[in-house]
Motif scaffolding. Structure first.
Motif, short mmCIF file in Angstrom:
data_model
loop_
_atom_site.label_atom_id
_atom_site.label_comp_id
_atom_site.label_asym_id
_atom_site.label_seq_id
_atom_site.Cartn_x
_atom_site.Cartn_y
_atom_site.Cartn_z
N LYS A 188 2.82 -0.66 42.69
CA LYS A 188 3.87 -1.36 43.42
C LYS A 188 3.32 -1.95 44.72
CE LYS A 188 7.12 -0.02 40.52
NZ LYS A 188 7.85 -0.95 39.62
N ASP A 189 4.02 -2.99 45.20
CA ASP A 189 3.58 -3.67 46.43
C ASP A 189 3.67 -2.78 47.65
OD1 ASP A 189 3.07 -5.94 44.94
OD2 ASP A 189 5.03 -6.85 45.35
N PHE A 190 4.70 -1.90 47.69
CA PHE A 190 4.87 -1.10 48.91
C PHE A 190 3.72 -0.12 49.11
CE2 PHE A 190 6.62 1.99 45.93
CZ PHE A 190 6.27 3.21 46.49
N VAL A 191 3.03 0.25 48.02
CA VAL A 191 1.89 1.15 48.15
C VAL A 191 0.74 0.43 48.85
CG1 VAL A 191 0.21 2.56 46.90
CG2 VAL A 191 2.58 2.45 46.11
N GLY A 192 0.48 -0.81 48.43
CA GLY A 192 -0.56 -1.58 49.10
C GLY A 192 -0.22 -1.85 50.56
N TYR A 193 1.06 -2.10 50.83
CA TYR A 193 1.48 -2.33 52.22
C TYR A 193 1.29 -1.06 53.05
CZ TYR A 193 4.48 -3.23 56.24
OH TYR A 193 4.98 -3.37 57.51
N GLY A 194 1.63 0.09 52.47
CA GLY A 194 1.47 1.35 53.19
C GLY A 194 0.01 1.62 53.52
N ARG A 195 -0.87 1.31 52.57
CA ARG A 195 -2.29 1.49 52.85
C ARG A 195 -2.75 0.54 53.95
NH1 ARG A 195 -4.02 1.53 46.47
NH2 ARG A 195 -3.58 3.75 46.06
N VAL A 245 -1.05 -0.70 56.49
CA VAL A 245 -0.58 -0.36 57.84
C VAL A 245 -1.08 1.00 58.28
CG1 VAL A 245 1.46 -1.81 57.59
CG2 VAL A 245 1.58 0.62 56.97
N GLY A 246 -1.85 1.68 57.44
CA GLY A 246 -2.47 2.93 57.85
C GLY A 246 -1.67 4.19 57.61
N VAL A 247 -0.75 4.16 56.67
CA VAL A 247 -0.03 5.39 56.34
C VAL A 247 -1.02 6.39 55.74
CG1 VAL A 247 1.79 6.41 54.91
CG2 VAL A 247 2.11 4.14 55.93
N PRO A 248 -1.04 7.62 56.23
CA PRO A 248 -1.99 8.60 55.68
C PRO A 248 -1.86 8.72 54.16
CG PRO A 248 -0.95 9.47 57.66
CD PRO A 248 -0.25 8.19 57.33
N ARG A 249 -3.01 8.85 53.49
CA ARG A 249 -3.03 8.83 52.03
C ARG A 249 -2.17 9.95 51.44
NH1 ARG A 249 -6.74 10.64 47.87
NH2 ARG A 249 -6.81 9.13 46.15
N ARG A 250 -2.29 11.14 51.99
CA ARG A 250 -1.50 12.26 51.46
C ARG A 250 -0.01 12.01 51.61
NH1 ARG A 250 -4.51 17.92 53.19
NH2 ARG A 250 -6.44 17.57 52.00
N ARG A 251 0.40 11.52 52.77
CA ARG A 251 1.82 11.23 52.99
C ARG A 251 2.29 10.13 52.04
NH1 ARG A 251 5.60 12.03 56.94
NH2 ARG A 251 7.15 10.39 57.18
N LEU A 252 1.48 9.11 51.86
CA LEU A 252 1.85 8.00 50.99
C LEU A 252 2.02 8.47 49.55
CD1 LEU A 252 2.25 4.91 50.70
CD2 LEU A 252 -0.22 4.74 50.29
N TRP A 288 2.21 11.85 48.28
CA TRP A 288 3.04 13.02 48.01
C TRP A 288 4.49 12.86 48.46
CZ3 TRP A 288 1.38 16.51 44.71
CH2 TRP A 288 0.00 16.63 44.49
N ILE A 289 4.78 11.83 49.23
CA ILE A 289 6.18 11.61 49.66
C ILE A 289 6.72 10.32 49.06
CG2 ILE A 289 7.70 11.21 51.63
CD1 ILE A 289 5.98 13.05 53.28
N TYR A 290 6.14 9.20 49.40
CA TYR A 290 6.71 7.91 49.00
C TYR A 290 6.44 7.61 47.52
CZ TYR A 290 7.08 7.37 54.04
OH TYR A 290 7.38 7.56 55.36
N VAL A 291 5.20 7.77 47.09
CA VAL A 291 4.89 7.48 45.68
C VAL A 291 5.58 8.48 44.77
CG1 VAL A 291 3.05 7.40 43.97
CG2 VAL A 291 2.72 6.33 46.20
#
Length: 336
Positions: free
Chosen positions: A231-238, A240-247, A249-252
């Motif tokens: 999904k696009d929001f995953v690439g956007y999160g990466r 903007v620097g969202v921590p990988r674990r947070r991205l 284990w929470i959002y994905v």
């Protein structure tokens, strides 16, 4: 939400009625005479006929079915020809043990299956993914009775770490309590010795029962996470620097568990049905072993009652699953 639940509940009633009709007809087609089984081998034809008349088996099928519907409406399932006790009483006493085993197996499958599915997806086409895919296929293909025997031989007979069978050790008695569950009632009564002993007896049956569900949850979680990672929001999160674990284990994970939640709901009913084999091997005092005895003695009243109970549990779990879906994605509540 109340209207959503009401609509789902109304859709369940025709399914339960259809289940009752199909099961009633199938059991009547089995070439076994419940009256003869109840009368015993030494009964005379006159005694068997008297029992048939008492049970209403001499009446036409429509009359038998209408009579059974009236009994079900009053929660009167008659007496078991195996135990000579009311079927409803037998089920009420045995159901907590089956639910205890089922919840434990589902907890093991969920707690391990979801993280393993995420790990497999994050390491897509690398060795953790390949290993977990092989293990999940093996878990689905492995027969429960074979696994139960292997676990008994290893952990009970050879290592002596866990009990071989039963729900409690000899000399211990389950405390009286409001739930009927040995684990919960022993905690309420403050009997930690009984709680520990019951927990040790629960480990092997729960692990055996959970294996197929663990493999299924792992596979569905992996597929859902793999899809969400595109999904696009995953690439956007990466970006903007969202921590990988947070991205991950929470959002994905939150956007990937709809199919997994559905499988968890379906697995609950499937685990109750699968408990028949596991309870028989581990001598677990639940409705599974009770159903096996009913089949061997052609006890149609027990088979009908247990089938209806499992169908009702499936229906309730499906409603709860739809509620969880609606909480995860409010659009489903608005559409449903």
């Amino acid at each position: 939400m109340a209207g959503f639940v009401l609509r789902r509940a109304l859709l369940v009633l025709p399914s339960l009625f259809g289940l009752l009709i199909v099961t009633f007809l199938l059991i009547r087609m089995v070439p076994a005479d419940p009256a003869a089984a109840l009368a015993g081998d030494n009964a005379t034809p006159a005694q068997v006929q008297a029992i048939r008349e008492q049970m209403g088996l001499d009446q036409p099928l429509p009359a038998q079915f209408l009579r059974y519907l009236g009994d079900v409406a009053r929660l009167d399932f008659g007496n078991s020809s195996y135990s000579s006790r009311p079927v409803a009483l037998d089920i009420r006493e045995r159901l907590p043990a089956t639910l205890e085993l089922t919840f434990a197996a589902l907890l093991i499958a969920t707690v391990l299956g979801v993280p393993l599915g995420v790990i497999a997806a994050v390491h897509h086409n690398r060795w953790p993914d390949f290993l977990l895919r092989v293990l999940s296929v093996a878990g689905i293909a492995m027969a429960a009775f074979w696994l139960a025997i292997m676990l008994q031989m290893l952990f009970a007979m050879r290592l002596g770490w866990l009990p071989l069978r039963g729900q409690l050790s000899v000399g211990l008695t389950a405390p009286d309590g409001p739930t009927g569950s040995v684990l919960l009632d022993s905690l309420i009564a403050g009997r930690l010795d009984i709680f520990t002993d019951a927990l040790r007896h629960l480990v092997l049956p729960a692990v055996t029962l959970s294996l197929g569900g663990l493999a299924t949850i792992t596979r569905f979680t992996r597929a859902g996470v793999l899809e969400t990672l595109q999904k696009d929001f995953v690439g956007y999160g990466r970006a903007v620097g969202v921590p990988r674990r947070r991205l991950v284990w929470i959002y994905v994970l939150r956007n990937s568990v709809v199919a997994t939640v559905t499988q968890i709901g379906l697995l609950f009913g499937g685990l109750i049905a699968g408990a028949v084999v596991v309870e028989s091997i581990y001598d677990w005092p639940g409705i599974g072993s009770y159903t096996v005895q009913a089949i061997l003695t052609a006890d149609s009243k027990v088979m009908l009652a247990v089938t209806l109970l499992i169908g009702l549990i499936y229906a309730v779990v499906n409603i709860l699953t739809d509620m969880v879906h609606a909480l995860i994605d409010p659009r489903l509540r608005d559409e449903g």
